[in-house]
Scaffold this active site. Structure first.
Site, PDB file in Angstrom:
ATOM      1  N   ASP A   1      -0.047   6.556  -5.640  1.00  0.00           N
ATOM      2  CA  ASP A   1      -0.879   7.419  -6.145  1.00  0.00           C
ATOM      3  C   ASP A   1      -0.210   8.586  -6.706  1.00  0.00           C
ATOM      4  O   ASP A   1       0.860   8.982  -6.245  1.00  0.00           O
ATOM      5  CB  ASP A   1      -1.371   8.153  -4.576  1.00  0.00           C
ATOM      6  CG  ASP A   1      -2.058   6.921  -3.738  1.00  0.00           C
ATOM      7  OD1 ASP A   1      -3.259   6.713  -4.202  1.00  0.00           O
ATOM      8  OD2 ASP A   1      -1.454   6.761  -2.607  1.00  0.00           O
TER       9      ASP A   1
ATOM     10  N   HIS B   1       0.815  -1.447  -0.012  1.00  0.00           N
ATOM     11  CA  HIS B   1       0.095  -0.134   0.124  1.00  0.00           C
ATOM     12  C   HIS B   1       0.884   1.338   0.009  1.00  0.00           C
ATOM     13  O   HIS B   1       1.730   1.283   0.710  1.00  0.00           O
ATOM     14  CB  HIS B   1      -0.992  -0.032   1.466  1.00  0.00           C
ATOM     15  CG  HIS B   1      -1.820   1.183   1.494  1.00  0.00           C
ATOM     16  ND1 HIS B   1      -2.037   1.809   2.457  1.00  0.00           N
ATOM     17  CD2 HIS B   1      -2.656   1.612   0.335  1.00  0.00           C
ATOM     18  CE1 HIS B   1      -2.984   2.664   2.436  1.00  0.00           C
ATOM     19  NE2 HIS B   1      -3.361   2.652   0.982  1.00  0.00           N
ATOM     20  N   ARG B   2       0.529   2.325  -0.836  1.00  0.00           N
ATOM     21  CA  ARG B   2       1.332   3.483  -0.923  1.00  0.00           C
ATOM     22  C   ARG B   2       2.783   3.442  -1.109  1.00  0.00           C
ATOM     23  O   ARG B   2       3.677   3.947  -0.532  1.00  0.00           O
ATOM     24  CB  ARG B   2       0.931   4.534   0.143  1.00  0.00           C
ATOM     25  CG  ARG B   2      -0.672   4.869   0.297  1.00  0.00           C
ATOM     26  CD  ARG B   2      -0.810   5.925   1.396  1.00  0.00           C
ATOM     27  NE  ARG B   2      -2.232   5.983   1.496  1.00  0.00           N
ATOM     28  CZ  ARG B   2      -2.637   6.725   2.598  1.00  0.00           C
ATOM     29  NH1 ARG B   2      -2.089   7.475   3.328  1.00  0.00           N
ATOM     30  NH2 ARG B   2      -4.091   6.748   2.614  1.00  0.00           N
TER      31      ARG B   2
ATOM     32  N   ASP C   1      -0.424  -2.675   4.191  1.00  0.00           N
ATOM     33  CA  ASP C   1       0.853  -1.907   4.732  1.00  0.00           C
ATOM     34  C   ASP C   1       1.916  -3.024   5.036  1.00  0.00           C
ATOM     35  O   ASP C   1       3.112  -2.566   5.455  1.00  0.00           O
ATOM     36  CB  ASP C   1       0.228  -1.212   5.985  1.00  0.00           C
ATOM     37  CG  ASP C   1      -0.581   0.212   5.381  1.00  0.00           C
ATOM     38  OD1 ASP C   1      -0.293   0.629   4.392  1.00  0.00           O
ATOM     39  OD2 ASP C   1      -1.390   0.300   6.262  1.00  0.00           O
TER      40      ASP C   1
ATOM     41  N   GLU D   1      -2.520   4.400  -9.121  1.00  0.00           N
ATOM     42  CA  GLU D   1      -4.067   5.062  -8.607  1.00  0.00           C
ATOM     43  C   GLU D   1      -3.932   6.559  -9.171  1.00  0.00           C
ATOM     44  O   GLU D   1      -3.083   7.440  -8.679  1.00  0.00           O
ATOM     45  CB  GLU D   1      -4.363   5.048  -7.402  1.00  0.00           C
ATOM     46  CG  GLU D   1      -5.865   5.711  -7.051  1.00  0.00           C
ATOM     47  CD  GLU D   1      -6.253   5.633  -5.621  1.00  0.00           C
ATOM     48  OE1 GLU D   1      -7.054   6.369  -5.288  1.00  0.00           O
ATOM     49  OE2 GLU D   1      -5.596   4.932  -4.760  1.00  0.00           O
TER      50      GLU D   1
ATOM     51  N   LYS E   1      -5.528  10.028  -8.940  1.00  0.00           N
ATOM     52  CA  LYS E   1      -6.268  10.747  -7.964  1.00  0.00           C
ATOM     53  C   LYS E   1      -7.297  11.934  -8.575  1.00  0.00           C
ATOM     54  O   LYS E   1      -6.521  12.423  -9.522  1.00  0.00           O
ATOM     55  CB  LYS E   1      -5.434  11.261  -6.870  1.00  0.00           C
ATOM     56  CG  LYS E   1      -4.587  10.469  -6.153  1.00  0.00           C
ATOM     57  CD  LYS E   1      -5.374   9.414  -5.525  1.00  0.00           C
ATOM     58  CE  LYS E   1      -5.885   9.763  -4.106  1.00  0.00           C
ATOM     59  NZ  LYS E   1      -6.479   8.677  -3.073  1.00  0.00           N
TER      60      LYS E   1
ATOM     61  N   HIS F   1      -0.512  11.441  -2.272  1.00  0.00           N
ATOM     62  CA  HIS F   1      -1.874  10.738  -1.841  1.00  0.00           C
ATOM     63  C   HIS F   1      -3.031  11.877  -1.651  1.00  0.00           C
ATOM     64  O   HIS F   1      -4.087  11.808  -2.134  1.00  0.00           O
ATOM     65  CB  HIS F   1      -1.783   9.635  -0.542  1.00  0.00           C
ATOM     66  CG  HIS F   1      -3.188   9.230  -0.132  1.00  0.00           C
ATOM     67  ND1 HIS F   1      -4.035   9.827   0.523  1.00  0.00           N
ATOM     68  CD2 HIS F   1      -3.794   8.021  -0.649  1.00  0.00           C
ATOM     69  CE1 HIS F   1      -5.169   9.208   0.691  1.00  0.00           C
ATOM     70  NE2 HIS F   1      -5.099   7.792   0.070  1.00  0.00           N
TER      71      HIS F   1
ATOM     72  N   GLU G   1       1.322  -0.373  -4.870  1.00  0.00           N
ATOM     73  CA  GLU G   1       0.290   0.654  -5.072  1.00  0.00           C
ATOM     74  C   GLU G   1       0.639   2.041  -4.865  1.00  0.00           C
ATOM     75  O   GLU G   1       1.216   2.472  -3.835  1.00  0.00           O
ATOM     76  CB  GLU G   1      -1.191   0.367  -4.279  1.00  0.00           C
ATOM     77  CG  GLU G   1      -2.180   1.311  -4.557  1.00  0.00           C
ATOM     78  CD  GLU G   1      -2.388   2.450  -3.745  1.00  0.00           C
ATOM     79  OE1 GLU G   1      -3.302   3.274  -3.736  1.00  0.00           O
ATOM     80  OE2 GLU G   1      -1.578   2.567  -2.669  1.00  0.00           O
TER      81      GLU G   1
END
Length: 602
Positions: A385, A356-357, A573, A457, A459, A398, A383
């Protein structure tokens, strides 16, 4: 307090039968009504699904407002029936008179209708305002099972700032609700109009308000303690049944499935305990000041003329009706649990892991250092952003603002790339990352090529309508088409990608999973918040040839649940923890204490 226990104990059997059957029936009826209403409104609005993007438009629909207002009124009436039945039951217990569960139900309906007749429309306000205090335990425990309500609650919490304002409003509502609880005996038993009953209830409270408040405080401590003990006992016995009474294979999965049902049952149980205890306490206080004249229960007078009833008898008839009702509900719950249990055999599959992130657990989110940690821990993907700067450059970020990660209270579209490159994105995470820069998408694609696949992703912030073309161009220039997917909460972005770059796989980020996903053609897979992922959704997506990605899964019990349901990708995470759960051998022995930890969510 002694008298409260006495009135509960005197008709305990009937009380348990009534509350168990009534609460289970109302709970499942509520879930079905809400689900049916959502599906109907979606169909009328030509939405195939309900998610964060169209949620506002869905709620603003006159049909939606009308349907949910109707459901609310119906549920308030059902709540009134339950309250009336309990108050009447406690009244008869106070007078040392026996009642049966069927008596309570019919008396509750009769008394509720009588209340509606003499209070007209005002009954709605009296019942609605007393409900928050009397149903607090139930709402807290069960709101997550009605997804529209859970999502609404989260949105309210997100939008109302500062949060202290929200807590203050909730506190005021609970205080008002507490005061109106004392009006219920006057409105229902003494047949006063709503306004008169409210003032009478407040006068009753004022007579010995210190003792009443102290008593309620002690009562709730006792009820919370009782609920907690029952929860521990239930989970302990359930875990023991799985550990020693079933096969070792799939033990963790069974514990997770059964504990989910027990958590749901706990909410129903906790709500029943709170409502029963609170109304018994209020009933005792009311009866001390106004004891009605004794009279025979008139419920069965009309039925006595029938020969079949005379032959069976009141006691046997009550027992038969109660047993049939409980057997029907019990069979339904067992069948439901069995269907979930059987699904374990067909839903297992290979599951990939996405950090994540970028890998935000071990390093600053959306940085090259985070991506390095994702590579080192063996994640299948990371992943990230992507946002657009004021001068049209693509960076990893993000939030719309740079405040949280870089300490600058400016929006991303208010700064140019050269200014952003001067910021420190690492110190907020840890001192050893001082000087960490916010990377561009191009830098990240170059760094990850041949090392790590990416979930990009895009945004949406209302300022970046041309961002899709820039992301696609960057992916193509880096030759990254086969090693990335592009996701977004904005469905129009996905439609744009499919139009200009059909070779790039796309994923639609969804918060809720109501409605049909068969018409979501611009998405190759669905990225769904893990709390909304269930077997039905996974089966539907797989039947369409599409994957399900779950976010953000950070607890091993939830990871195991995602595995069992056949989720294709978990965004987390903690990739190391997910890999450990995934690598656990099927059928490997799991100790009782470890299973109990799964059950308790430890």
């Amino acid at each position: 307090m002694k008298k409260t226990w006495a009135v509960i104990k005197y008709n305990m059997g009937s009380l348990l039968l009534f509350e168990t059957g009534y609460r289970i029936a109302v709970f499942f009826l509520t879930m079905q009504m809400v689900h049916g209403a959502v599906t109907f409104v979606l169909k009328k609005q030509n939405f195939s699904y309900l998610t964060a993007e169209n949620y506002g438009e869905f709620l603003a629909s006159p049909l939606c407002i009308l349907l949910f207002f109707g459901i609310l009124i119906f549920l308030l009436f059902l709540f009134l029936v339950e309250v009336s039945a309990l108050l009447l039951g406690f009244q008869y217990s106070y007078q040392r008179k026996k009642l049966y569960a069927s008596d309570m139900l019919i008396l509750g309906i009769k008394q509720s209708i009588s209340f509606l007749r003499h209070s007209k429309i005002s009954w709605i306000f009296c019942v609605a305002l007393s409900a928050p205090f009397l149903t607090a335990y139930f709402i807290i425990r069960e709101i997550s099972y009605i997804r529209v309500l859970e999502f609404t609650a989260r949105q309210i919490y997100k939008e109302v700032t500062p949060h202290i304002l929200l807590y203050t409003v909730i506190g005021v509502i609970l205080v008002i609700s507490f005061l109106l609880v004392f009006a219920l005996p006057y409105c229902i038993l003494a047949k006063q109009r709503s306004l008169g009953g409210i003032w009478a209830g407040i006068r009753l409270l004022r007579k010995q308000w210190k003792k009443v408040l102290a008593g309620f405080f002690i009562l709730h401590l006792v009820m919370l303690g009782f609920i907690f003990v029952m929860y521990l006992l239930a989970m302990t016995f359930m875990t023991g049944f799985v550990a020693f009474g079933t096969g070792k294979s799939g033990a963790v999965s069974r514990v997770l499935i059964y504990s989910g049902y027990m958590e749901m049952a706990l909410g129903i149980f906790a709500g029943g305990v709170q409502l029963t205890g609170s109304l018994a306490f209020v009933s005792v206080i009311f009866s001390r000041f106004r004891v009605p004249q004794k009279k025979e229960v008139p419920v069965y007078e009309l039925m006595k003329q029938y020969t079949w009833y005379q032959k069976v008898g009141r006691r046997r008839m009550a027992a038969i009706l109660s047993v049939v009702f409980l057997l029907f509900e019990g069979s339904y719950l067992v069948a439901l649990a069995a269907s979930y249990d059987n699904s374990l055999e067909t839903l297992m599959g290979d599951m990939k892991i996405t950090a994540h992130r970028g890998g935000a657990l071990m390093a600053p989110e959306n940085t090259v250092s985070a991506l390095k940690s994702s590579i080192e821990c063996g994640a299948d993907m990371a992943e990230i952003d992507v946002q657009e700067t004021g001068d049209g450059k693509l960076i990893l970020l993000h939030d719309d603002s740079l405040k949280r990660t870089a300490g600058v209270k400016k929006k991303v579209w208010e700064m140019k790339l050269a200014e952003i490159k001067k910021l420190d994105a690492g110190t907020s995470f840890h001192e050893r990352y001082r000087g960490e820069k916010i990377p561009t998408l191009e830098e990240v694609l170059d760094f990850c090529k041949g090392k790590l696949d990416l979930n990009i992703e895009i945004k949406y912030n209302g300022k970046n309508k041309g961002i899709v073309n820039k992301v696609v161009r960057a992916i193509r220039e880096a030759g990254f088409e086969e090693h990335c997917v592009v996701t977004s909460m904005n469905y129009q972005f996905l439609e744009q990608i499919k139009k200009i770059a059909p070779e790039i796989r796309t994923g639609y980020i969804m918060t809720m999973t109501y409605g049909s996903i068969s018409k979501v053609s611009a998405a190759d897979f669905f990225s769904v918040k893990y709390t909304y992922v269930d077997e039905k959704f996974v089966r539907e997506a797989h039947a369409l040839g599409k994957e399900v990605h779950a976010w953000t899964v950070n607890y091993r019990g939830d990871v195991k649940r995602m595995l069992d349901m056949g989720v294709d990708n978990v965004i987390t995470d903690d990739p190391v923890m997910v890999r450990k759960v995934q690598n656990q051998e099927s059928g490997s022995p799991v100790g009782y204490l470890e299973l109990l930890c799964y059950a308790l969510g430890i």
